[in-house]
Scaffold this motif. Structure first.
Motif, PDB file in Angstrom:
ATOM      1  N   VAL A 111     -26.936  23.977 -22.196  1.00 47.55           N
ATOM      2  CA  VAL A 111     -26.169  25.073 -21.608  1.00 47.55           C
ATOM      3  C   VAL A 111     -24.747  24.607 -21.391  1.00 47.55           C
ATOM      4  CG1 VAL A 111     -25.906  26.550 -19.591  1.00 47.55           C
ATOM      5  CG2 VAL A 111     -28.180  26.143 -20.548  1.00 47.55           C
ATOM      6  N   LEU A 115     -24.791  31.167 -20.457  1.00 43.73           N
ATOM      7  CA  LEU A 115     -26.237  31.124 -20.549  1.00 43.73           C
ATOM      8  C   LEU A 115     -26.692  31.979 -21.726  1.00 43.73           C
ATOM      9  CD1 LEU A 115     -27.115  31.543 -16.779  1.00 43.73           C
ATOM     10  CD2 LEU A 115     -27.584  29.517 -18.164  1.00 43.73           C
ATOM     11  N   ARG A 126     -31.439  30.119 -11.528  1.00 41.38           N
ATOM     12  CA  ARG A 126     -30.257  29.263 -11.557  1.00 41.38           C
ATOM     13  C   ARG A 126     -30.316  28.204 -10.459  1.00 41.38           C
ATOM     14  NH1 ARG A 126     -25.881  33.954 -13.530  1.00 41.38           N
ATOM     15  NH2 ARG A 126     -27.278  34.654 -15.206  1.00 41.38           N
TER      16      ARG A 126
END
Length: 341
Positions: A111, A115, A126
């Motif tokens: 990442v 995202l 998260r």
């Protein structure tokens, strides 16, 4: 780009080491994100592997040590720390002109600035991603170096003072002009080096995009990558770097590193620090020093990237004019000291 991986020479070596003649022919692709050592995806009919090698051109002393990267990953393989397996290591430089190693390609996601669609869509996901990142860092710092054959991997005594000397030396070797903010930051740090309370394996560049996340489970880290700066030393140096990289909403977007955590739903730096303290029992008094040092270190790294890119040693990657970025990072480091020191 072919001359950086020399398929005609490397192909036969891979075929022999991996026991598959299909590796005699492969395609190489530079993987985006590497600003120091170069990382290539090698693909053949036999599958995919990853090659790490130094950049071209002149390199700063002690930088880009492929042997250290391969050694620490081998040592950590049997521990809870997830690392790719080493498949081939060439230390002499005879094959490609530089030392290099080849490792497994671990499936998953890295990442960076955004995202992927549908990945970690809500605040709970998260938060879990952030917690996993901290927990793996704690796992790294719980490994006993002697138990995995890394007792001589570094010199923990005087670690932070030596780190400051090293990075001030790197600055002197790579700068093209003076930066008052960086000089002041270095001087203030030199006058405030804390005593090391604990020594562990230190990754040296621990951050979200140096970890491979599970394809479907954001709370699972499949591999920790980029061990170029690893050594034995003060674990709070790793935490300080992680907090430096972890951008919060409203903060400037950095030019050289991803900043997906500026988006909604990610916890702030205070949450990461508190979780690390709970997982390790570490005393975080004086953490501001380590955060400010991270600013100093990365400002020097940014200058080194600029110098190598200008010299054409980054496989065609360009990053624009980084002078303002170096100054901004150093000024932010001074703010950290003033606010928390």
């Amino acid at each position: 780009m072919r001359d950086l991986v020399s398929p005609d020479r490397l192909g036969p070596r891979l075929a022999g080491e991996l026991g598959d003649e299909r590796w005699r022919e492969f395609e190489a692709t530079l993987i985006a994100g590497g600003k120091s050592n170069l990382t290539f995806l090698l693909q053949s009919r036999a599958g995919s592997v990853v090659l790490r090698r130094p950049p071209t051109g002149e390199r700063l002393p002690s930088a880009h040590d492929m042997g250290r990267e391969a050694r620490v990953q081998r040592a950590l393989a049997p521990t809870p720390v997830p690392v790719p397996g080493i498949l081939l290591e060439e230390r002499t430089g005879d094959l490609l002109g530089v030392p290099f190693y080849v490792m497994e390609k671990v499936g998953g996601r890295i990442v960076r600035d955004e995202l992927p669609a549908g990945y970690a869509p809500g605040p709970a996901d998260r938060l879990a991603m952030a917690d996993a990142l901290v927990d793996v860092l704690a796992d790294i710092h719980r490994v006993e170096p002697e138990a995995v054959g890394l007792g001589d991997y570094g010199r923990p005594a005087g670690f932070m003072a030596r780190q400051l000397r090293r990075w001030r030396g790197q600055w002197d070797a790579s700068k093209t002009h003076d930066v008052a903010e960086l000089d002041e930051l270095g001087a203030r740090l030199t006058g405030a080096v804390p005593a090391t309370r604990r020594s562990t394996i230190v990754h040296g560049d621990y951050r979200l995009d140096n970890c491979m996340l599970d394809e479907a489970r954001p709370a699972t880290i499949r591999a920790v990558l980029d061990w170029e700066l690893s050594t034995l030393g003060d674990p709070l140096a790793d935490l300080g770097m992680l907090l430096f990289y972890w951008r919060e909403p409203g903060e400037p977007r950095p030019l050289l590193t991803p900043a997906v955590t500026r988006g909604p739903g990610f916890p702030g730096r205070a949450h990461l620090a508190e979780r690390y303290a709970r997982r390790t029992g570490a005393d975080l008094a004086g953490l501001a020093f380590y955060e400010a040092f991270a600013h100093f270190k990365f400002a020097v790294i940014a200058q080194g990237v600029a110098a190598r890119a200008a010299a054409g040693a980054m496989a065609g990657q360009t990053f624009g004019d980084l002078d303002d970025e170096v100054r901004r990072i150093a000024a932010e480091g001074l703010t950290v000291i003033d606010r928390r020191g």
